[in-house]
Design a protein around this motif. Sequence first.
Motif, short mmCIF file in Angstrom:
data_model
loop_
_atom_site.label_atom_id
_atom_site.label_comp_id
_atom_site.label_asym_id
_atom_site.label_seq_id
_atom_site.Cartn_x
_atom_site.Cartn_y
_atom_site.Cartn_z
N UNK A 1 0.83 -1.21 0.00
CA UNK A 1 0.00 0.00 0.00
C UNK A 1 0.87 1.26 0.00
N UNK A 2 2.06 1.17 0.59
CA UNK A 2 3.01 2.29 0.52
C UNK A 2 3.45 2.50 -0.93
N UNK A 3 3.71 1.41 -1.63
CA UNK A 3 4.12 1.54 -3.03
C UNK A 3 2.98 2.09 -3.89
N UNK A 4 1.76 1.75 -3.57
CA UNK A 4 0.63 2.32 -4.31
C UNK A 4 0.55 3.82 -4.04
N UNK A 5 0.80 4.24 -2.81
CA UNK A 5 0.86 5.66 -2.52
C UNK A 5 1.95 6.36 -3.31
N UNK A 6 3.06 5.68 -3.48
CA UNK A 6 4.17 6.24 -4.26
C UNK A 6 3.74 6.37 -5.73
N UNK A 7 3.04 5.36 -6.24
CA UNK A 7 2.51 5.42 -7.61
C UNK A 7 1.57 6.63 -7.75
N UNK A 8 0.72 6.84 -6.75
CA UNK A 8 -0.18 8.00 -6.78
C UNK A 8 0.64 9.29 -6.83
N UNK A 9 1.70 9.36 -6.04
CA UNK A 9 2.56 10.55 -6.03
C UNK A 9 3.13 10.82 -7.41
N UNK A 10 3.60 9.78 -8.06
CA UNK A 10 4.16 9.92 -9.41
C UNK A 10 3.06 10.34 -10.39
N UNK B 1 -2.73 15.08 -4.38
CA UNK B 1 -2.60 13.67 -4.73
C UNK B 1 -3.12 12.78 -3.61
N UNK B 2 -2.68 13.06 -2.40
CA UNK B 2 -3.12 12.27 -1.25
C UNK B 2 -4.63 12.40 -1.04
N UNK C 1 -6.99 10.18 -11.90
CA UNK C 1 -6.23 8.94 -11.82
C UNK C 1 -5.98 8.54 -10.37
N UNK C 2 -5.82 9.51 -9.48
CA UNK C 2 -5.57 9.20 -8.07
C UNK C 2 -6.83 8.67 -7.39
N UNK C 3 -8.02 9.08 -7.85
CA UNK C 3 -9.26 8.48 -7.35
C UNK C 3 -9.26 6.99 -7.70
N UNK C 4 -8.89 6.68 -8.94
CA UNK C 4 -8.87 5.28 -9.36
C UNK C 4 -7.80 4.49 -8.61
N UNK C 5 -6.68 5.14 -8.30
CA UNK C 5 -5.64 4.48 -7.50
C UNK C 5 -6.19 4.15 -6.11
#
Length: 160
Positions: free
Chosen positions: A30-39, A51-52, A106-110
């Motif tokens: 889930x941390x990596x998914x947060x990182x994906x959202x950041x990118x 983003x968050x 895209x972050x909503x979908x993430x």
Amino acid sequence: MKNVLALAVTALVAAVSSVICARLGIPVWSMFIGWIAFVAGGMSARTAAPTFVCAILGLVLGFVGASIIGGGAAALGGDIALLLGVFVIVFAALLAQFVPFASLVVCYFIGMTTFFASGLPPTAPTALVLGSGLLAGVLSGLLAVILSGVITRGPAAETT
């Protein structure tokens, strides 16, 4: 050489963040998914908060969708409940493009994907765990970008 060092620092931030998450009981994925959202959200200090927020709102939409699907299955049938639940959350996420501060669709979908992929029930502890993972990823990505920028820019030129 500075670029290689910046990449190594980014990898170190990810590694340290993963250990911290694991120690706190936050799923590392889930941390990596947060990182994906950041990118996906723009990779900057200016875009980190929106983003968050968008990823968390996506997580909330996942909860709403799960409630519609679970609650409507008996009354409407599984396929109709699924159709309705997905329609509502996707339409809401797409409408978010018109919200000034929280328009990163895209972050909503993430966030929605994070919830549905977790297989966890839509409860407060789930929100806390997954939200913490998303936050850890966004903050880790931000820290990595800041540190990488410092390394690649080097010391400021002296003016006389």
